[in-house]
Design an enzyme around this catalytic site. Structure first.
Site, PDB file in Angstrom:
ATOM      1  N   ALA A 124      71.425  13.931  -7.445  1.00  0.00           N
ATOM      2  CA  ALA A 124      72.927  14.121  -7.006  1.00  0.00           C
ATOM      3  C   ALA A 124      73.014  14.118  -5.549  1.00  0.00           C
ATOM      4  O   ALA A 124      72.042  14.435  -4.578  1.00  0.00           O
ATOM      5  CB  ALA A 124      73.405  15.637  -7.670  1.00  0.00           C
ATOM      6  N   GLY A 142      88.055  26.752 -10.495  1.00  0.00           N
ATOM      7  CA  GLY A 142      88.835  28.240 -10.051  1.00  0.00           C
ATOM      8  C   GLY A 142      88.552  28.343  -8.777  1.00  0.00           C
ATOM      9  O   GLY A 142      89.370  29.183  -8.365  1.00  0.00           O
ATOM     10  N   GLU A 145      85.838  20.267  -5.883  1.00  0.00           N
ATOM     11  CA  GLU A 145      84.640  19.261  -5.904  1.00  0.00           C
ATOM     12  C   GLU A 145      84.946  18.533  -7.327  1.00  0.00           C
ATOM     13  O   GLU A 145      85.080  19.141  -8.216  1.00  0.00           O
ATOM     14  CB  GLU A 145      83.431  20.113  -5.965  1.00  0.00           C
ATOM     15  CG  GLU A 145      82.068  19.107  -6.115  1.00  0.00           C
ATOM     16  CD  GLU A 145      81.083  19.969  -6.101  1.00  0.00           C
ATOM     17  OE1 GLU A 145      79.930  19.302  -6.010  1.00  0.00           O
ATOM     18  OE2 GLU A 145      81.005  21.153  -6.227  1.00  0.00           O
ATOM     19  N   GLU A 152      66.951  16.346   7.384  1.00  0.00           N
ATOM     20  CA  GLU A 152      67.670  17.461   6.584  1.00  0.00           C
ATOM     21  C   GLU A 152      66.801  18.468   5.825  1.00  0.00           C
ATOM     22  O   GLU A 152      67.337  19.185   5.244  1.00  0.00           O
ATOM     23  CB  GLU A 152      68.637  16.638   5.408  1.00  0.00           C
ATOM     24  CG  GLU A 152      69.655  15.786   6.018  1.00  0.00           C
ATOM     25  CD  GLU A 152      70.621  15.164   4.898  1.00  0.00           C
ATOM     26  OE1 GLU A 152      70.559  15.700   3.848  1.00  0.00           O
ATOM     27  OE2 GLU A 152      71.556  14.240   5.276  1.00  0.00           O
TER      28      GLU A 152
END
Length: 207
Positions: free
Chosen positions: A90, A131, A135, A158
């Site tokens: 992802a 909530g 995203e 990173e």
């Protein structure tokens, strides 16, 4: 600053950026239309501005296996889970002009060293935490060859340290039943794959 979309059931009173670094936090004051047709009192909401992301389940139909990644993540530890999370590949949509498909292919190479073969199959877009965050995650399935999958991957700049894990669908069904897969995007992708496995194998000419 006001970059919220307009909607007939929303009245923005004020919007401020409270924090911005890797993530951005907005404080929004607003009123929303009620089911009665009247307007609510003023509400104050903290909104985590995360934006678009992509996740892809990398399936090898020849070996009936999935290429996953494992890495250390701090928030699960705070939530009482193991910080070593096994999940599908992802990444964020954070480069101008890059499509969801581009991100899926790029992240597959960066995180797993895997090149997607042929077309990507879209699964769905969903809201992980409606909530408190904006995203959205676009989910895909992609065909890969897992015969030489493995090793440690990620971007050094990173500080990424990502290990490739290959599991058969039978092993993953056992892991899911045992509650060993904790992330929402991974669970959705795997449940989709369990359901569409035979269809994919026919589509890709695997008997």
């Amino acid at each position: 600053m006001n970059d919220l979309p307009s909607h007939p059931d929303l009245r923005i009173v004020a919007q401020d950026v409270a924090f911005r670094r890797h993530l951005r936090l907005d404080v929004v004051r607003y009123r929303n239309r009620l089911y009665s047709g009247e307007w609510s009192g003023e509400r104050v909401y903290d909104v985590l501005r995360r934006g678009g992301a992509v996740a892809i389940v990398l399936y090898d139909p020849d070996r009936d296996a999935v290429v996953l990644v494992e890495q250390f993540r701090l928030p699960p530890l705070i939530a009482g889970f193991s910080p070593w999370i096994t999940e599908v590949v992802a990444g964020l949509v954070d480069k101008e002009g890059e499509s969801n498909e581009d991100v899926a292919r790029r992240e597959s190479l960066e995180e797993a060293g895997a090149e997607v073969i042929g077309e990507l199959i879209p699964i769905q877009t969903y809201l992980p935490t409606p909530g408190n965050s904006d995203e959205t995650v676009m989910l895909f399935c992609g065909r890969v060859d897992s015969s030489d999958a493995g090793g440690i991957h990620g971007l050094a700049e990173e500080n990424e340290d990502i290990r490739v894990v290959v599991r058969t669908l039978a092993e993953l069904e056992t892991m899911v039943e045992a509650g060993q897969i904790e992330t929402g995007h991974t669970l959705i992708c795997l449940y989709w794959l369990f359901r569409h496995r035979e269809e994919l194998r026919r589509k890709w000419g695997v008997v």
